[in-house]
Design an enzyme around this catalytic site. Structure first.
Site, short mmCIF file in Angstrom:
data_model
loop_
_atom_site.label_atom_id
_atom_site.label_comp_id
_atom_site.label_asym_id
_atom_site.label_seq_id
_atom_site.Cartn_x
_atom_site.Cartn_y
_atom_site.Cartn_z
N HIS A 358 21.19 14.41 -18.94
CA HIS A 358 20.18 13.99 -19.70
C HIS A 358 19.49 14.44 -21.03
O HIS A 358 18.71 14.04 -21.50
CB HIS A 358 18.74 14.16 -18.88
CG HIS A 358 18.64 13.40 -17.51
ND1 HIS A 358 18.50 12.11 -17.42
CD2 HIS A 358 19.23 14.02 -16.35
CE1 HIS A 358 18.34 11.87 -15.92
NE2 HIS A 358 19.13 12.94 -15.30
N LYS A 546 4.44 11.17 -25.08
CA LYS A 546 5.75 11.85 -24.66
C LYS A 546 5.47 13.54 -24.76
O LYS A 546 4.37 13.81 -25.59
CB LYS A 546 6.83 11.64 -25.41
CG LYS A 546 6.68 11.52 -26.89
CD LYS A 546 7.81 11.11 -27.78
CE LYS A 546 7.86 9.52 -27.72
NZ LYS A 546 8.88 8.80 -27.01
N ARG A 547 6.41 14.25 -24.01
CA ARG A 547 6.34 15.78 -24.32
C ARG A 547 6.29 15.98 -25.81
O ARG A 547 6.97 15.19 -26.71
CB ARG A 547 7.54 16.43 -23.61
CG ARG A 547 7.14 16.50 -22.19
CD ARG A 547 5.87 17.15 -21.98
NE ARG A 547 6.13 18.68 -21.95
CZ ARG A 547 6.18 19.58 -21.28
NH1 ARG A 547 6.00 19.26 -19.86
NH2 ARG A 547 6.52 20.84 -21.37
N LYS A 552 11.22 14.87 -31.24
CA LYS A 552 10.71 13.79 -30.82
C LYS A 552 9.68 13.32 -32.00
O LYS A 552 9.18 12.22 -32.24
CB LYS A 552 9.60 13.66 -29.98
CG LYS A 552 10.58 13.95 -28.47
CD LYS A 552 9.77 13.99 -27.25
CE LYS A 552 10.59 14.41 -25.83
NZ LYS A 552 11.28 13.16 -25.37
N THR A 654 12.33 6.50 -21.72
CA THR A 654 11.82 5.52 -20.81
C THR A 654 10.33 5.05 -21.23
O THR A 654 9.99 3.97 -20.85
CB THR A 654 11.86 6.25 -19.47
OG1 THR A 654 11.39 7.58 -19.54
CG2 THR A 654 13.23 6.29 -18.95
N LYS A 658 8.40 1.35 -21.26
CA LYS A 658 7.20 1.12 -20.36
C LYS A 658 6.35 0.34 -21.53
O LYS A 658 5.78 -0.92 -21.24
CB LYS A 658 6.63 2.27 -20.18
CG LYS A 658 7.16 2.94 -19.03
CD LYS A 658 6.71 4.40 -18.56
CE LYS A 658 7.89 5.25 -17.82
NZ LYS A 658 7.77 6.56 -17.98
C1 26Q Z 1 16.63 23.79 -17.76
C2 26Q Z 1 16.74 24.99 -17.61
C3 26Q Z 1 15.69 25.97 -17.47
C4 26Q Z 1 14.51 25.56 -17.62
C5 26Q Z 1 14.25 24.09 -17.94
C6 26Q Z 1 15.23 23.37 -18.05
C7 26Q Z 1 14.91 22.04 -18.27
C8 26Q Z 1 13.75 21.14 -17.70
C9 26Q Z 1 13.47 20.00 -18.07
C10 26Q Z 1 15.74 21.02 -18.96
C11 26Q Z 1 15.60 19.74 -19.38
C12 26Q Z 1 14.64 19.02 -18.82
C13 26Q Z 1 14.02 17.81 -18.86
C14 26Q Z 1 14.95 16.83 -19.75
C15 26Q Z 1 14.69 15.39 -19.97
O1 26Q Z 1 13.55 15.12 -19.37
N1 26Q Z 1 15.37 14.70 -20.43
C16 26Q Z 1 15.09 13.20 -20.52
O2 26Q Z 1 15.51 12.40 -19.67
C17 26Q Z 1 15.16 11.28 -19.75
C18 26Q Z 1 15.54 10.52 -18.41
O3 26Q Z 1 16.91 10.22 -18.44
C19 26Q Z 1 15.69 10.61 -20.99
O4 26Q Z 1 15.12 9.17 -21.17
C20 26Q Z 1 15.25 11.19 -22.32
O5 26Q Z 1 15.49 10.82 -23.39
C21 26Q Z 1 15.51 12.88 -22.10
O6 26Q Z 1 14.86 13.61 -23.01
#
Ligand code: 26Q
Length: 818
Positions: A358, A546-547, A552, A654, A658
């Site tokens: 992702h 978004k976050r 971003k 995503t 929306k």
């Molecule tokens: C990993 C290791 C330790 C702590 C946290 C994490 C961690 C947590 C959340 C790493 C990544 C995330 C989240 C990633 C994420 O939300 N990616 C998004 O995924 C969406 C669905 O595929 C995409 O539409 C977005 O572009 C992408 O940023």
């Protein structure tokens, strides 16, 4: 099987009866919370029958089942969407009306399960909705966090985090399944002995944590299928008893119990930032081990120990690397518990598991210190070592003498376990989440793997469930669509394109615009009620939600607003279409620069409010505590959708889908799924700006970008940046944005100047915004674009995404004909 019908009268009787039996209240006396529980448990009764039938159906048909493993499922509220999927909105609405109950007041009583950070978790939730609606037998598997993502308050313009204790009033939708409880073992050591020429491995002196599953029903739209979301809760096997107390062990025993149960206490609030925290590793192993144990037990019950058939009956999908320990855990169970040899076990594992990536952000790549894994999970560590040995031997054949290359692809190197390498090497499929992201995975992130195993790579563009993100959040637009093109689009969203000709129909555009206006009024009321802010519904509603992350580029949006403010202040004749800029974002609690950006946005809002002429044309609104529920109010009210990521960095996005589906026009970069949105609507119905991803990637490689030259030549940028630090924005704390300012202009040890090209893309962004401003003045033109956006959004339904996953990766047979 007795089937109760849920017509209007039985719904009324059920609600009244439950209030009487559980609360001893009449409708008039009951609180909204009590009414919510009576209503939700009525809906639950209706679901329960289908759930039982679905369970039987899966068992008798022996259908292949998907296990979707994810550390996050950002479900949002269930009540309304469940009623919608039961195709019972009319019956419930009438029943509530006759009982004189305001449905909106009751829906608000449901606590929102915020068991996710952002896109990855919400995607998992949309997938669950589509999987059930397409009758594909699925169990989603995750952790039952007692505290979801923090709730955000803005106090004095800054983010403050509050705990989210979402289970405080109980959870109507969950069912503990005690017969599926199991143990997960940590620490200890492994005894190796040879028996009849075979090595056996016995884990001894471990610490035990009990895993208790809680299942939530996932109702498909207009079908009998009900799948399950299984959330594991950690429980200590220690039972506190009086003898502990008597012998003075009480405090020690209580502390041990607390430690074990801490595993499912909280969701980590970091999004795309990896830290090697022991508790997080425990969480990951805890839920993957419990899930895998259950999968094998269920398989054995239905098929006996015929493990060769596992890949025919089961597919396990790993949502990013976080559940990646499922790979060595399945090896462990097949070998140590079921007695298979390594080769047999590995063949089964790599036919059963698939992985989706992702993000390409380097700081999100999971690496675990080998020592930590060895101590916490000694047997898993041994398996990883052997997997790594075999992988490296194979790679060595492919790339003879290229030690550095093999090292980069290894599962273990320099004392760290590389989860992405584990997932790519050991699963049968590595998937990207948009076409561009898939290409970047092949050409950059996993270039070397792609050279060795090209057949493993796929790209399936993300999607969103149109049931929540159009039908539930925008019922008026849904009715207009139904009146115009019928209702077949609900099951085949490609038919939404039949709406496109209506873009040229003036009467239709009027209706479309009137609905947008009603949705704007609904958001206005929401903002007034939630945070006391007044917004003029005649302003254009422009949103970026978004976050909060530098890539971003909320900063690009905010700096541009500051430049607009300066134009107004510096030039008494300057005018523009009045616009409300709405931001909704949470920053990870430890991400200081992101928190500074939130503070900047709030300071900007105050600056503009204080200027009598600027506030006629500009308003900045920071929507507090952006979550699924507030998104369902914000998105239908939005006219311009801001999708500004530095090209190459947003894997898909995503939120962009929306907004588009609800008739917002996008201003965005050629990144992630924006590329595909532009292909759907055509370049006349989107505002594309900025560098392309290949240029960005080249600029990172050659490293010659210097934002200072832009600062020196562009006086509008120079003025805005200077205002960050000269006290214009925060007279009470003039130094607060020093670091932010610095990051946009100066390189530091280990970090580039303006690493996400905010200054570089500013000019192009500003010009695109001028076109937006002109086009918005032409109402017919704007509304035409808006209609085209909704009409062409059908491919972004997660139903399409799930069909593609099933055709190319999972190969399940739907329980019913489609
Ligand atoms: C990993 C290791 C330790 C702590 C946290 C994490 C961690 C947590 C959340 C790493 C990544 C995330 C989240 C990633 C994420 O939300 N990616 C998004 O995924 C969406 C669905 O595929 C995409 O539409 C977005 O572009 C992408 O940023």
């Amino acid at each position: 099987m007795p089937t109760t019908t849920f017509d209007k009268e039985s719904i009324k009787a059920s609600i009244v009866g439950k209030l009487q039996r559980y609360n001893g209240r009449t409708i008039k006396e009951a609180s909204n919370q009590q009414i919510y529980r009576a209503l939700a448990s009525t809906v639950r009764d209706q679901i329960m029958q289908k759930w039982m039938i679905s369970r039987q159906e899966r068992k008798t048909s022996k259908a292949k089942r998907l296990y979707y493993l994810s550390v996050e499922f950002l479900m949002g509220r269930s009540l309304y969407c469940n009623i919608l999927n039961l195709v019972s909105t009319d019956a419930y609405q009438q029943a509530l009306k006759e009982l004189d109950i305001n449905i909106d007041d009751v829906l608000k009583e449901e606590p929102e399960p915020a068991l996710g950070n952002g896109g990855l978790g919400r995607l998992a939730a949309c997938f669950m909705d589509s999987l059930a609606s397409l009758d594909l037998p699925t169990m989603g598997c995750s952790i039952r966090y007692e505290y979801g993502l923090f709730r955000q308050k803005i106090i004095d313009g800054q983010q403050v985090e509050l705990p989210d204790y979402w289970l405080g009033n109980g959870n109507v939708w969950e069912m503990p399944v005690m017969e599926d409880a199991c143990e997960v073992h940590f620490n200890g050591h492994v005894d190796m002995t040879e028996e009849n020429g075979r090595m056996t491995f016995v884990h001894r002196d471990y610490n035990t944590v009990e895993a208790i599953p809680y299942d939530m029903p996932i109702v498909g739209y207009d079908t009998s299928t009900v799948n399950s979301l299984r959330l594991w809760s950690a429980r200590s096997p220690k039972r506190m008893n009086l003898s502990d107390f008597g012998e003075g062990h009480y405090v020690q025993a209580a502390a041990e119990k607390e430690l074990a149960e801490a595993i499912s206490n909280i969701l980590y609030p970091e999004d795309k930032h990896y830290e090697g925290k022991l508790l997080r590793l425990k969480q990951q192993y805890f839920f993957t081990s419990a899930t895998l144990q259950y999968i094998l037990r269920d398989f054995k019950k239905l098929n006996g120990p015929d493990w060769q058939r596992l890949p025919e009956q089961v597919v396990i999908h790993i949502n990013d690397t976080h559940p990646g320990l499922a790979i060595p855990e399945l090896m462990r169970l097949l070998m140590d518990q079921e007695g298979l040899g390594w080769d047999e076990a590995q063949a089964i594992v790599s036919k059963t598991m698939a992985y989706t990536n992702h993000t390409i952000m380097a700081e999100a790549l999971e690496k675990w210190p080998e020592d930590m894994v060895r101590t916490l999970l000694p047997r898993i560590h041994m398996i990883l070592v052997e997997m790594n040995r075999r992988l490296c031997a194979r790679l060595w054949n492919h790339f003879p003498g290229q030690a550095e290359r093999v090292g980069k692809m290894a599962i273990i190197s320099y004392g760290q376990i590389h989860m992405a390498n584990l997932c790519v090497a050991m699963t049968f499929n590595t998937n990207g989440v948009s076409q561009l992201h898939g290409d970047i995975l092949k050409a950059e992130t996993f270039r070397d793997f792609h050279a060795v195993m090209p057949e493993k790579f796929s790209a399936i563009t993300n999607g969103i469930t149109h049931r929540r993100w159009l039908m539930a959040c925008n019922p008026k637009l849904t009715s207009l669509i139904n009146e115009s093109i019928g209702t077949d689009w609900i099951k085949d969203t490609s038919l939404l394109s039949n709406l496109a000709p209506f873009a040229d129909d003036a009467a239709f555009r009027e209706k479309f615009a009137a609905i947008k206006r009603e949705n704007k009024l609904r958001l206005t009321e929401y903002l007034k009620r939630q945070q006391g802010v007044t917004v003029d519904p005649d302003f254009m509603f422009d949103a970026q939600s978004k976050r909060l992350h530098e890539y971003k580029r909320q900063m690009l949006n905010a700096l541009h607003i500051l430049v607009l403010y300066n134009r107004i202040v510096n030039d008494a004749s300057f005018t523009m279409e009045p616009r409300a800029f709405i931001f909704g974002s949470k920053a990870a609690p430890g991400y200081n620069r992101a928190k500074q950006i939130i503070r900047f946005i709030n300071a900007l809002s105050r600056l503009i409010d204080a200027h009598p002429r600027a506030r006629q044309m500009l308003q900045v609104v920071f929507l507090e505590n952006y979550d699924v529920s507030s998104a369902q109010v914000l998105i239908p009210a939005t006219e311009l959708s801001e999708q500004l990521s530095t090209a190459s960095k947003e894997a898909s996005g995503t939120g962009n889908m929306k907004y588009m589906m609800n008739g917002a026009v996008t201003i965005g970069t050629m990144d992630g799924a924006n590329v595909e949105i532009s292909q759907q609507v055509g370049m006349d119905n989107i505002y594309i700006f900025g560098m392309r991803s290949d240029t960005v990637l080249d600029m990172y490689r050659d490293g010659t970008y210097n934002p200072m030259t832009i600062y020196e030549t562009n006086h509008e940028i120079r003025q805005a940046l200077t205002q960050l630090i000269d006290g214009t924005l925060l007279p009470e704390a003039p130094g607060a944005f020093q670091e932010l300012y610095h990051s946009l202009l100066m390189a530091d040890w280990g970090s580039l100047a303006d690493p996400y090209f905010v200054l570089k893309d500013f000019g192009s962004y500003s010009m695109a915004q001028q076109r937006v401003n002109q086009d918005y003045a032409d109402k017919d033109k704007w509304n035409r674009m808006a209609v085209i956006n909704t009409a062409m959004s059908g491919v972004f339904s997660s139903d399409r995404t799930i069909r593609e996953y099933n055709d190319t990766i999972w190969h399940m047979t739907p329980l019913h004909k489609h």
